[in-house]
Enzyme design. Structure first.
Site, PDB file in Angstrom:
ATOM      1  N   ARG A 228    -108.612  49.887 -77.630  1.00 18.53           N
ATOM      2  CA  ARG A 228    -108.615  51.230 -78.210  1.00 18.53           C
ATOM      3  C   ARG A 228    -108.572  52.268 -77.086  1.00 18.53           C
ATOM      4  O   ARG A 228    -109.165  52.067 -76.021  1.00 18.53           O
ATOM      5  CB  ARG A 228    -109.884  51.460 -79.048  1.00 18.53           C
ATOM      6  CG  ARG A 228    -109.886  50.754 -80.405  1.00 18.53           C
ATOM      7  CD  ARG A 228    -108.858  51.340 -81.366  1.00 18.53           C
ATOM      8  NE  ARG A 228    -108.891  50.729 -82.676  1.00 18.53           N
ATOM      9  CZ  ARG A 228    -108.044  49.758 -83.075  1.00 18.53           C
ATOM     10  NH1 ARG A 228    -107.120  49.291 -82.267  1.00 18.53           N
ATOM     11  NH2 ARG A 228    -108.121  49.272 -84.304  1.00 18.53           N
ATOM     12  N   HIS A 276     -98.763  51.326 -79.310  1.00 18.70           N
ATOM     13  CA  HIS A 276     -99.686  50.557 -80.172  1.00 18.70           C
ATOM     14  C   HIS A 276     -98.929  49.437 -80.909  1.00 18.70           C
ATOM     15  O   HIS A 276     -98.934  49.392 -82.149  1.00 18.70           O
ATOM     16  CB  HIS A 276    -100.405  51.486 -81.160  1.00 18.70           C
ATOM     17  CG  HIS A 276    -101.690  50.913 -81.681  1.00 18.70           C
ATOM     18  ND1 HIS A 276    -102.820  51.644 -81.849  1.00 18.70           N
ATOM     19  CD2 HIS A 276    -102.012  49.659 -82.093  1.00 18.70           C
ATOM     20  CE1 HIS A 276    -103.793  50.892 -82.346  1.00 18.70           C
ATOM     21  NE2 HIS A 276    -103.319  49.666 -82.508  1.00 18.70           N
TER      22      HIS A 276
HETATM   23  P1  NDP Z   1    -113.643  40.117 -82.275  1.00 20.81           P
HETATM   24  O1  NDP Z   1    -114.736  40.773 -83.057  1.00 20.81           O
HETATM   25  O2  NDP Z   1    -113.220  38.750 -82.646  1.00 20.81           O
HETATM   26  O3  NDP Z   1    -114.046  40.082 -80.735  1.00 20.81           O
HETATM   27  C1  NDP Z   1    -114.741  41.092 -80.108  1.00 20.81           C
HETATM   28  C2  NDP Z   1    -115.294  40.568 -78.786  1.00 20.81           C
HETATM   29  O4  NDP Z   1    -115.910  41.643 -78.072  1.00 20.81           O
HETATM   30  C3  NDP Z   1    -116.370  39.498 -78.989  1.00 20.81           C
HETATM   31  O5  NDP Z   1    -116.260  38.506 -77.995  1.00 20.81           O
HETATM   32  C4  NDP Z   1    -117.666  40.288 -78.770  1.00 20.81           C
HETATM   33  O6  NDP Z   1    -118.746  39.507 -78.305  1.00 20.81           O
HETATM   34  C5  NDP Z   1    -117.233  41.259 -77.698  1.00 20.81           C
HETATM   35  N1  NDP Z   1    -118.103  42.433 -77.642  1.00 20.81           N
HETATM   36  C6  NDP Z   1    -118.293  43.382 -78.596  1.00 20.81           C
HETATM   37  N2  NDP Z   1    -119.170  44.302 -78.175  1.00 20.81           N
HETATM   38  C7  NDP Z   1    -119.554  43.930 -76.931  1.00 20.81           C
HETATM   39  C8  NDP Z   1    -120.446  44.472 -75.972  1.00 20.81           C
HETATM   40  N3  NDP Z   1    -121.151  45.583 -76.206  1.00 20.81           N
HETATM   41  N4  NDP Z   1    -120.598  43.801 -74.807  1.00 20.81           N
HETATM   42  C9  NDP Z   1    -119.929  42.659 -74.557  1.00 20.81           C
HETATM   43  N5  NDP Z   1    -119.061  42.092 -75.428  1.00 20.81           N
HETATM   44  C10 NDP Z   1    -118.871  42.727 -76.599  1.00 20.81           C
HETATM   45  O7  NDP Z   1    -112.400  41.130 -82.320  1.00 20.81           O
HETATM   46  P2  NDP Z   1    -110.844  40.814 -82.127  1.00 20.81           P
HETATM   47  O8  NDP Z   1    -110.680  39.960 -80.936  1.00 20.81           O
HETATM   48  O9  NDP Z   1    -110.245  40.362 -83.405  1.00 20.81           O
HETATM   49  O10 NDP Z   1    -110.283  42.297 -81.868  1.00 20.81           O
HETATM   50  C11 NDP Z   1    -110.781  43.090 -80.801  1.00 20.81           C
HETATM   51  C12 NDP Z   1    -110.257  44.516 -80.900  1.00 20.81           C
HETATM   52  O11 NDP Z   1    -108.876  44.570 -80.586  1.00 20.81           O
HETATM   53  C13 NDP Z   1    -110.295  45.166 -82.292  1.00 20.81           C
HETATM   54  O12 NDP Z   1    -111.596  45.652 -82.573  1.00 20.81           O
HETATM   55  C14 NDP Z   1    -109.273  46.277 -82.167  1.00 20.81           C
HETATM   56  O13 NDP Z   1    -109.903  47.454 -81.732  1.00 20.81           O
HETATM   57  C15 NDP Z   1    -108.325  45.779 -81.075  1.00 20.81           C
HETATM   58  N6  NDP Z   1    -106.973  45.501 -81.593  1.00 20.81           N
HETATM   59  C16 NDP Z   1    -105.902  46.158 -81.061  1.00 20.81           C
HETATM   60  C17 NDP Z   1    -104.626  45.899 -81.542  1.00 20.81           C
HETATM   61  C18 NDP Z   1    -103.421  46.567 -80.951  1.00 20.81           C
HETATM   62  O14 NDP Z   1    -102.339  46.502 -81.526  1.00 20.81           O
HETATM   63  N7  NDP Z   1    -103.520  47.192 -79.812  1.00 20.81           N
HETATM   64  C19 NDP Z   1    -104.381  44.938 -82.612  1.00 20.81           C
HETATM   65  C20 NDP Z   1    -105.575  44.268 -83.055  1.00 20.81           C
HETATM   66  C21 NDP Z   1    -106.814  44.555 -82.569  1.00 20.81           C
HETATM   67  P3  NDP Z   1    -119.356  38.278 -79.182  1.00 20.81           P
HETATM   68  O15 NDP Z   1    -118.299  37.197 -79.141  1.00 20.81           O
HETATM   69  O16 NDP Z   1    -120.572  37.907 -78.428  1.00 20.81           O
HETATM   70  O17 NDP Z   1    -119.598  38.829 -80.555  1.00 20.81           O
HETATM   71  C1  OXD Z   2    -105.829  46.540 -85.403  1.00 19.64           C
HETATM   72  C2  OXD Z   2    -104.796  47.368 -84.825  1.00 19.64           C
HETATM   73  O1  OXD Z   2    -107.001  46.813 -85.155  1.00 19.64           O
HETATM   74  O2  OXD Z   2    -103.645  47.286 -85.274  1.00 19.64           O
HETATM   75  O3  OXD Z   2    -105.502  45.582 -86.117  1.00 19.64           O
HETATM   76  O4  OXD Z   2    -105.053  48.124 -83.874  1.00 19.64           O
END
Ligand code: NDP
Ligand code: OXD
Length: 313
Positions: A228, A276
């Site tokens: 993000r 994006h």
């Molecule tokens: P997940 O919830 O599967 O993974 C999030 C990861 O971040 C987990 O490993 C989590 O830890 C870790 N995390 C969260 N908060 C913290 C913190 N404070 N400190 C350390 N680690 C932390 O999400 P996804 O992988 O499915 O997606 C991640 C993000 O990608 C989405 O929220 C979205 O914003 C972004 N995204 C962007 C897209 C794009 O087109 N650019 C498309 C899709 C998603 P733990 O495993 O311990 O819970």
């Molecule tokens: C998502 C994105 O969060 O598209 O899936 O950014």
């Protein structure tokens, strides 16, 4: 079963046809202003508050994306939008993992194999092999080793790079050196040639990509932000590129999207920007996943991807 759909900018007729094929008992309607009729499920991307407000019969809200930051910001302002009995469920890969892995691997390889430097040489007719970099010394760190971070890590491992992952829970992944929590961040960052951001946007992670963090990377590291825009302090990135603390950055997400026409990122020689698109929501994959989850919910079974409101993702 009544399903409410809100996914502006897409071919909603195709979405409705596919949902009805997957769930023949469903009556699907696109939300229109003033629609306050009951619905069992809502499939939404960036919905207005009115869609959720006091919706009779609602059992679950499906976020048509992986990131729930926009939806949670709405709910934080008005908690009654999501009563405790209504689950919020996000997309769980649904074809995004492979896209993210491709996007990040491409950005990594382009820098690692010095493709931009060779392209510049080609333009000036130079035949000049450059010093190759060693994959085993090109350490890549992924902030957020969740669903998408894991897909990226597996791909980078297969390409021969040492991979580190940072998360909250300490969950480990074979072949990846895992780091847990805030205290381990300095050790995680130390010695990384590439930093990939794949975190959800939460109060804890907003502005995490700032000058303090950049200073903990070796001089000349590469940054890839595919999570993000609000994770990144934009001025700090520009300064880090200026001083050479960062050699280059690849950005797919921005604080303001579309990126404003006069934004300094557009013409920066060491920035690669994309609109994006690193991992798009795929209609059929997403709907197959959502339909399966609805079937499970109807049978009283648990589903993956339920958002923990307190955790913020
Ligand atoms: P997940 O919830 O599967 O993974 C999030 C990861 O971040 C987990 O490993 C989590 O830890 C870790 N995390 C969260 N908060 C913290 C913190 N404070 N400190 C350390 N680690 C932390 O999400 P996804 O992988 O499915 O997606 C991640 C993000 O990608 C989405 O929220 C979205 O914003 C972004 N995204 C962007 C897209 C794009 O087109 N650019 C498309 C899709 C998603 P733990 O495993 O311990 O819970
Ligand atoms: C998502 C994105 O969060 O598209 O899936 O950014």
């Amino acid at each position: 079963m009544d399903i409410l759909l809100h996914h502006p900018g897409t071919d909603t007729a195709r979405w409705i046809t596919e949902i009805e094929q997957l769930l023949p008992q469903a009556r699907v309607r696109v939300w229109q202003e003033g629609d306050t009729a009951p619905a069992d499920y809502a499939l939404v991307w960036k919905p207005p508050a009115d869609l959720l407000r006091a919706r009779p019969g609602l059992r679950a809200v499906f976020n048509i994306g992986a990131g729930v930051d926009v939806l949670l910001a709405l709910i934080r302002k008005e908690p009654a939008l999501l009563p405790p009995q209504v689950s919020l469920i996000r997309l769980d890969d649904a074809g995004m993992g492979i896209q993210m892995a491709q996007y990040v691997s491409h950005a990594v390889l382009r820098h690692f194999r010095r493709v931009d430097e060779y392209t510049n040489q080609q333009r000036t007719g130079q035949w000049q092999p450059l010093k190759p970099r060693r994959a085993d010394q090109h350490i890549i760190g992924i902030l957020g080793l969740g669903v998408l971070g894991t897909a990226i890590a597996r791909c980078l491992l297969a390409l021969g790079f040492p991979v580190r992952g940072w998360n909250r829970s300490g969950r480990s992944l074979e072949g990846v050196q895992s780091y847990q929590g805030q205290e381990s961040l300095p050790q995680f960052l130390d010695g990384l040639q590439v930093l990939v951001n794949m975190l959800p946007l939460t109060e804890q992670t907003e502005n995490i990509l700032d000058k303090r963090l950049f200073a903990q990377l070796p001089q000349g590291a590469q940054l890839i932000n595919v999570a993000r825009g609000e994770h990144l302090v934009e001025q700090d990135l520009l300064e880090a590129l200026e001083t050479g603390q960062l050699a280059e950055a690849t950005l797919d997400v921005f604080r303001e999207e579309p990126l404003p026409a006069n934004h300094p990122f557009w013409n920066h020689p060491r920035l690669t920007i994309t609109p994006h698109v690193s991992a798009l929501t795929l209609r059929s994959e997403s709907l197959r996943q959502i339909a399966e989850k609805i079937r499970r919910l109807e049978q009283g079974l648990p589903v993956n991807g339920a958002v923990d409101l307190a955790r913020g993702y």
